[in-house]
Design an enzyme around this catalytic site. Sequence first.
Site, short mmCIF file in Angstrom:
data_model
loop_
_atom_site.label_atom_id
_atom_site.label_comp_id
_atom_site.label_asym_id
_atom_site.label_seq_id
_atom_site.Cartn_x
_atom_site.Cartn_y
_atom_site.Cartn_z
N GLU A 30 35.85 41.04 49.74
CA GLU A 30 36.20 39.79 50.44
C GLU A 30 37.22 40.05 51.54
O GLU A 30 38.41 40.23 51.27
CB GLU A 30 36.74 38.76 49.45
CG GLU A 30 35.74 38.37 48.37
CD GLU A 30 34.51 37.67 48.92
OE1 GLU A 30 34.60 37.00 49.97
OE2 GLU A 30 33.44 37.79 48.29
N GLU A 71 41.36 31.20 47.33
CA GLU A 71 40.39 32.15 47.90
C GLU A 71 39.62 32.87 46.80
O GLU A 71 38.41 33.09 46.92
CB GLU A 71 41.10 33.16 48.80
CG GLU A 71 40.15 34.06 49.55
CD GLU A 71 39.21 33.29 50.47
OE1 GLU A 71 37.98 33.57 50.44
OE2 GLU A 71 39.68 32.42 51.22
N GLU A 78 31.16 31.27 45.51
CA GLU A 78 30.14 31.79 46.41
C GLU A 78 29.29 32.86 45.73
O GLU A 78 28.08 32.91 45.93
CB GLU A 78 30.79 32.34 47.68
CG GLU A 78 31.33 31.26 48.59
CD GLU A 78 31.95 31.79 49.86
OE1 GLU A 78 32.11 33.03 49.99
OE2 GLU A 78 32.28 30.97 50.73
#
Length: 128
Positions: A30, A71, A78
């Site tokens: 990420e 996050e 996701e």
Amino acid sequence: MGNKNESLIGHIKNAFRYTFAGLETAWKHELAFRGEVVVAIIMVPLGLWLGRSAVEQALLIASMLLILLTELLNSALEAVVDRIGPQRHELSKRAKDMGSAAAFISMIMAALVWIIIALERFGESFSR
């Protein structure tokens, strides 16, 4: 996970292992998380300096950590959506968009905390 025969110490050890595996995975996969960690590494010491009280310091630091937290949750969301399948679906889009919005709101909150505390500390010298 969730083994009924697991001892408390074994559970704690596993929790740490899963935690560090999650942090390692986020760092590896990420880009946004890596960038936010770099910003936090700079801002946390700055928050210790900027905050005049322990409460202000805690607010400044917690607001940075909240960005990392949201996050991580957004990235996890996701990943789950992507695991379901590559096809586009309105519910998948909605879930991803809301996760992104949560991350953005945490950034707005952090910015407001930092601005308010900085203005309280330096506002008098700017108004002169």
